[in-house]
Design an enzyme around this catalytic site. Structure first.
Site, mmCIF file in Angstrom:
data_model
loop_
_atom_site.group_PDB
_atom_site.id
_atom_site.type_symbol
_atom_site.label_atom_id
_atom_site.label_comp_id
_atom_site.label_asym_id
_atom_site.label_seq_id
_atom_site.Cartn_x
_atom_site.Cartn_y
_atom_site.Cartn_z
ATOM 1 N N SER A 191 20.126 -18.031 -71.263
ATOM 2 C CA SER A 191 19.040 -17.961 -72.239
ATOM 3 C C SER A 191 19.627 -17.935 -73.648
ATOM 4 O O SER A 191 20.758 -17.467 -73.850
ATOM 5 C CB SER A 191 18.203 -16.693 -72.012
ATOM 6 O OG SER A 191 17.313 -16.468 -73.095
ATOM 7 N N TYR A 204 17.932 -7.634 -70.519
ATOM 8 C CA TYR A 204 17.765 -9.053 -70.196
ATOM 9 C C TYR A 204 18.820 -9.898 -70.898
ATOM 10 O O TYR A 204 19.492 -10.730 -70.270
ATOM 11 C CB TYR A 204 16.366 -9.520 -70.597
ATOM 12 C CG TYR A 204 16.177 -11.010 -70.514
ATOM 13 C CD1 TYR A 204 15.999 -11.638 -69.286
ATOM 14 C CD2 TYR A 204 16.183 -11.806 -71.665
ATOM 15 C CE1 TYR A 204 15.840 -13.015 -69.192
ATOM 16 C CE2 TYR A 204 16.020 -13.185 -71.585
ATOM 17 C CZ TYR A 204 15.850 -13.778 -70.349
ATOM 18 O OH TYR A 204 15.706 -15.137 -70.263
#
Length: 316
Positions: A191, A204
């Site tokens: 990401s 995350y």
């Protein structure tokens, strides 16, 4: 003109030339890395030649489903791995009908580490797997401060299992066959959160940083076996996970994102896969270079606004 003046002028011209060269090199690198390399398709992978099967985790929605469809369009048979058997059956049926390829499904909840990997290994045994898309992942339901997340213990544990352990174990299962055949391509989905400050998404973002580093070093280790390992670092895509319902230029549909990302396999070991996302990372890095405090203030403000809207929706 004195000797000293001539020396100063020479140094000034030399410095100007060096700076100009660095600027031109920087501009050329941006153009080449984001446009020319994929257009020229130098070192681009022919995925059909890597093997008969592609394995996609998190394959029933969003980016995973788009990868499964795009690879089926290239006439690879598809193994779909996701949590819900009913959704797996629906997607497998659609792909088999639309693209005339074989499909196989494996139901697996990647938060159940102790229960799934033996079965996945057993189901994949003997298949000529050329492509692995490690797409399955989890994020926060909304941005939140580390200590204030509801059910944080369970959520953080599941994020680690889904984002870190899944990538590691799926590579352990699939990579030996690729090494034996001396061909293959692995795409590990990270990401942009791994590349930019990500307060209020700390666990995350950290899990996705693992994926980036793991992919980078795995690519070096196994390049001698003609195996491609790519780290994909997307920004926002219009998926259920992002909670973005309508696609935009900055948040494309999964199919649009994947169609562009596929062209980078074999060309770039690490990429956002989509130029607007590269541009976003570049802007944040530029802000960070000018003032780290400014970039962090901007991102914290953005995240707290998203958090506030999410909390308001919960109370309505």
């Amino acid at each position: 003109m004195s000797e000293t003046s001539r020396i100063i002028d020479t140094i000034g011209i030399l410095c100007t030339a060096i700076v100009g060269f660095c600027i031109l090199k920087f501009i050329f690198r941006i153009i080449y890395n984001n446009f020319l390399d994929t257009a020229l398709r130098i070192n681009a992978a022919n995925l059909k030649e890597t093997g008969k099967w592609a394995v996609v985790t998190g394959a029933t929605d969003g980016i995973g489903k788009a990868y499964a469809e795009a690879l089926a369009k290239k006439k690879l048979n598809i193994v779909l791995i996701s949590r819900t058997q009913e959704k797996l059956d629906d997607v497998a049926s659609q792909i088999a009908q639309n693209y005339n390829v074989e499909t196989k499904t494996v139901a697996a909840d990647f938060t159940k580490v102790e229960e799934i990997y033996y079965n996945i290994d057993k189901q994949l045994h003997g298949l000529d797997i050329g492509v692995l898309i490690n797409n399955v992942g989890m994020s926060y339901p909304y941005p939140e401060y580390f200590l204030e997340m509801k059910n944080g213990d369970e959520l953080y544990d599941n994020i680690i299992k889904c984002n870190i352990i899944s990538v590691t174990n799926m590579c352990k299962i699939v990579l030996p066959g690729m090494v034996e055949r001396k061909r293959g391509a692995i795409v590990n989905v990270s990401s942009t959160a791994a590349q930019i400050p990500s307060p209020l998404l700390s666990v995350y973002a950290a899990s996705k940083s693992f994926v980036e580093k793991f992919s980078e070093d795995l690519a070096t280790e196994y390049s001698r076996y003609n195996i491609i390992v790519q780290c994909l670092l997307p920004g926002y895509v219009a998926t259920n996970m992002s909670k973005i319902k309508s696609s935009t230029w900055m948040a494309p549909s999964p199919s649009k994102f994947v169609s562009e990302a596929l062209t980078t396999i074999g060309v770039r070991e690490k990429t956002t896969g989509y130029f607007p996302h590269t541009l976003l990372v570049g802007v944040i890095h530029f802000m960070d270079a000018i003032s780290p405090r400014l970039s962090r203030w901007f991102i914290v403000r953005t995240m707290t606004n998203i958090r506030a809207r999410a909390l308001r929706r919960q109370t309505q």
